[in-house]
Write a protein that holds these residues in place. Structure first.
Motif, PDB file in Angstrom:
ATOM      1  N   ARG A 199      15.308  25.206  42.258  1.00  0.00           N
ATOM      2  CA  ARG A 199      14.905  24.146  43.198  1.00  0.00           C
ATOM      3  C   ARG A 199      16.029  23.119  43.359  1.00  0.00           C
ATOM      4  O   ARG A 199      16.276  22.620  44.451  1.00  0.00           O
ATOM      5  N   GLY A 231      17.673  23.002  46.974  1.00  0.00           N
ATOM      6  CA  GLY A 231      17.103  21.825  47.615  1.00  0.00           C
ATOM      7  C   GLY A 231      15.602  21.778  47.412  1.00  0.00           C
ATOM      8  O   GLY A 231      14.890  22.717  47.767  1.00  0.00           O
ATOM      9  N   GLU A 232      15.161  20.713  46.828  1.00  0.00           N
ATOM     10  CA  GLU A 232      13.751  20.556  46.474  1.00  0.00           C
ATOM     11  C   GLU A 232      12.829  20.693  47.682  1.00  0.00           C
ATOM     12  O   GLU A 232      11.776  21.323  47.609  1.00  0.00           O
ATOM     13  N   ASP A 233      13.218  20.121  48.820  1.00  0.00           N
ATOM     14  CA  ASP A 233      12.345  20.160  50.000  1.00  0.00           C
ATOM     15  C   ASP A 233      12.099  21.579  50.479  1.00  0.00           C
ATOM     16  O   ASP A 233      10.980  21.973  50.756  1.00  0.00           O
ATOM     17  N   TRP A 234      13.159  22.349  50.599  1.00  0.00           N
ATOM     18  CA  TRP A 234      13.033  23.711  51.090  1.00  0.00           C
ATOM     19  C   TRP A 234      12.293  24.582  50.082  1.00  0.00           C
ATOM     20  O   TRP A 234      11.429  25.382  50.440  1.00  0.00           O
ATOM     21  N   GLU A 276      10.183  23.706  47.862  1.00  0.00           N
ATOM     22  CA  GLU A 276       8.836  23.238  47.560  1.00  0.00           C
ATOM     23  C   GLU A 276       7.771  24.177  48.119  1.00  0.00           C
ATOM     24  O   GLU A 276       6.722  24.367  47.528  1.00  0.00           O
ATOM     25  N   GLU A 277       8.070  24.793  49.251  1.00  0.00           N
ATOM     26  CA  GLU A 277       7.101  25.670  49.897  1.00  0.00           C
ATOM     27  C   GLU A 277       7.088  27.084  49.327  1.00  0.00           C
ATOM     28  O   GLU A 277       6.239  27.880  49.691  1.00  0.00           O
TER      29      GLU A 277
END
Length: 111
Positions: free
Chosen positions: A30, A34-37, A39-40
């Protein structure tokens, strides 16, 4: 006790188990992608580095550095990948990496 043993043994609070290694590897992935990407995307034993996570070579390099820092020089991720055929790398799953790390930690350390 050498550096490898200290890092590979884990600790009572964070022993080297499949579950703990998967949690550590998932956190590292992660951070790398990248945490945002990420995350899903559930990062589980069957998660594919290529198809699910779409890791690029520079991200594999960053992951290798984090694995070495966390688990010691005995976990030679880059060397392990280098021993594989391209098709094997394209089909690589997170669980295979977790098993590799656990196996490296169960082998006796050399001086």
């Amino acid at each position: 006790m050498n550096e490898r043993n200290e890092l590979h043994q884990g600790s009572e609070a964070n022993p080297i188990t499949y579950e703990n290694v998967l949690a550590d590897v998932g956190s590292m992935i992660r951070g790398v992608i990248g945490e945002d990407w990420a995350e899903e995307i559930p990062i589980e034993m069957e998660t594919s580095f290529s198809k699910d996570l779409e890791l690029e070579s520079i991200e594999f390099v960053a992951l290798a550095e984090q694995l070495k820092a966390r688990f010691g020089k005995g976990v030679d991720f880059a060397g392990w990948l280098g021993s594989m055929e391209l098709e094997q790398i394209l089909q690589l799953r997170v669980g295979q990496l977790v098993e590799f790390i656990v196996r490296c930690n169960s082998e006796p350390a050399t001086a």
